[in-house]
Design an enzyme around this catalytic site. Structure first.
Site, mmCIF file in Angstrom:
data_model
loop_
_atom_site.group_PDB
_atom_site.id
_atom_site.type_symbol
_atom_site.label_atom_id
_atom_site.label_comp_id
_atom_site.label_asym_id
_atom_site.label_seq_id
_atom_site.Cartn_x
_atom_site.Cartn_y
_atom_site.Cartn_z
ATOM 1 N N ARG A 164 1.427 5.307 -7.808
ATOM 2 C CA ARG A 164 1.894 5.123 -9.196
ATOM 3 C C ARG A 164 3.384 4.755 -9.233
ATOM 4 N NH1 ARG A 164 -2.844 5.446 -9.183
ATOM 5 N NH2 ARG A 164 -4.157 6.797 -10.469
ATOM 6 N N SER A 240 -3.355 9.179 -18.399
ATOM 7 C CA SER A 240 -2.747 10.365 -17.771
ATOM 8 C C SER A 240 -1.285 10.472 -18.186
ATOM 9 C CB SER A 240 -2.805 10.247 -16.248
ATOM 10 O OG SER A 240 -4.134 10.085 -15.843
ATOM 11 N N GLU A 335 4.108 10.249 -16.372
ATOM 12 C CA GLU A 335 3.680 8.935 -15.868
ATOM 13 C C GLU A 335 4.148 7.799 -16.793
ATOM 14 O OE1 GLU A 335 -0.266 8.276 -13.956
ATOM 15 O OE2 GLU A 335 -0.445 6.709 -15.467
#
Ligand code: FAD
Ligand code: NAP
Length: 366
Positions: A164, A240, A335
């Site tokens: 990520r 998320s 995130e």
């Protein structure tokens, strides 16, 4: 150049957070982009690059120019038995690209079906799901370098894709606008099916994993996602909200001593924790605070029921971070990217070990 002034951004972010951009411009060509970037620079205004708005938290009005990337086009650029190269413009919808590649008989993107947003945003956080990440398929990106005002091509290696993460969140943060992405796909049908939830989903659909085709994998992933994840057009969310924390083996063993059922997955010589599990154990799954809350089926997804703003959502995130820290000593990192960044710095706890997270009621500081 047709700029919109005081443009509402609520329709341009999947959390449906209310915020305005001082100026807004939809970019449909490279020359539009060059013009818009130059205009912002001439007026000394900060730039916000927006794709589908599915990985941003708009915590306040944006005192600059928001550029929505609407560059379109996709094509097969070379086709041989080893690899098929596909080029797609940054404003293409990611999920539609996945569908198009499958219709063209190309395999490789099936596990990444139904991820919202644009092609150009996919390298930013190296999108991933069900055992595949963009890094497995990316060949190169092309884009506009804001430092030297020219077009540049970066190889996949130069993008430094990680979990990520990418160079676009670090050295090239706000310095590079991706305009084209090139992917390496395949005509041989060898889908990646090691992810346990995917194998279960295939089995439930009566597909033996060994014989699964890319089309069957896409259908299985789509079905699981639709059963677990809220559709942002129905219940606003950004997927998320926290990254899965990566901890040392020693820390994982300490956590296991206290919580024997804690899930952990190998990540090099470290261990990846499941952030959803930590949030759930901290008692937050399904909790609601005013207009925002934690989804009932997936504790990693924060949702906006309506009527709230980005600061309220960040206050909820900070409360969750505080409780997870208090219970496990693990720092959850956001995130999605928060705009303006100054609000994030105040609103959420900084990931420093050994320090207490900020109390949730002391976090909003205009
Ligand atoms: P935006 O939210 O518009 O932008 C995100 C960031 O990328 C911003 O900082 C923006 O400035 C930057 N950016 C966007 N386009 C460009 C460009 N062309 N050049 C330079 N910078 C750019 N993510 C996963 O990894 N896996 C998943 O399975 C997944 N599932 C999701 C499910 C749901 C329901 C939702 C709402 C989100 C999910 N996400 C997932 C997160 C999100 O969809 C991805 O991160 C997606 O790539 C974001 O695309 P976007 O176009 O909406 O980006
Ligand atoms: P899940 O299958 O319930 O698993 C929970 C977490 O455990 C996931 O985050 C996953 O990490 C990890 N995990 C499970 N099995 C694993 C394995 N064998 N090896 C390594 N890691 C494993 O997850 P979910 O929430 O339903 O999501 C399914 C997939 O879609 C995941 O890959 C997830 O990343 C992706 N997704 C991402 C977003 C987003 O916004 N980023 C939103 C929805 C779904 P990974 O996340 O590293 O895979």
């Amino acid at each position: 150049m047709e700029l919109v002034q005081q443009a509402p951004l609520q329709c341009f972010n999947t959390l449906a957070l209310p915020a305005q951009a001082s100026y807004f411009y939809r970019v449909a060509s490279l020359s539009d982009l060059i013009e818009a970037v130059a205009w912002a620079s001439d007026h000394d205004l900060p730039l916000m690059i927006l794709g589908g708005g599915s990985n941003v938290v708009l915590a306040d009005d944006w005192p600059g120019l928001t550029i929505q990337i609407a560059l379109r086009g996709r094509r097969i650029v070379s086709d041989n038995t080893e690899q098929v190269l596909v080029e797609a413009a940054a404003g293409e919808n990611w999920h539609e690209l996945v569908q198009w590649t499958l219709a063209e008989g190309l395999c490789g993107l099936e596990n990444l079906t139904l991820i919202p947003g644009t092609v150009g945003a996919a390298p930013i956080q190296n999108i991933g799901a069900y055992g595949v990440e963009l890094a497995d398929r990316l060949v190169s990106v092309r884009g506009w370098s804001l430092d030297d005002q020219c077009e540049r091509e970066l190889s996949a290696a130069a993008c430094r894709l990680a979990y990520r993460d990418s160079i676009f969140k670090h050295e090239l943060r706000d310095r590079f606008v991706i305009t084209v992405v090139t992917l390496g796909l395949s005509r041989s049908d060898r889908p990646v099916i090691h992810y346990p939830a995917l194998r279960d989903a295939l089995a439930k659909r009566g597909v033996p994993p060994e014989t699964a085709t890319a089309v069957a994998v896409e259908a299985a992933v789509r079905a699981v996602r639709q059963s677990k994840l809220p559709d942002p057009t129905v219940l606003a969310n950004a997927g998320s909200f926290f990254k899965n924390p990566i901890v040392s083996r020693a820390q994982f063993e300490r956590l296991q001593n206290d919580s024997p059922t804690i899930p952990g997955y190998p990540a090099g010589d470290q261990v990846k924790l499941a952030a959803a599990w930590l949030v759930d154990q901290a008692g937050w799954k399904g909790k609601r605070r005013g207009g925002v809350g934690v989804h009932t089926l997936q504790a990693l997804v924060l949702v906006h029921f309506g009527g709230a703003d980005g600061r309220t959502l960040l206050a909820l995130a900070a409360a969750i971070q505080r409780d997870v820290w208090a219970r496990f000593g693990v720092q959850l990192e956001l995130e999605p990217r928060v705009y303006p960044q100054a609000v994030e710095m105040h609103a959420t706890s900084a990931p420093t070990s050994g320090s207490e997270a900020l109390p949730p009621d002391a976090i909003i500081d205009r």
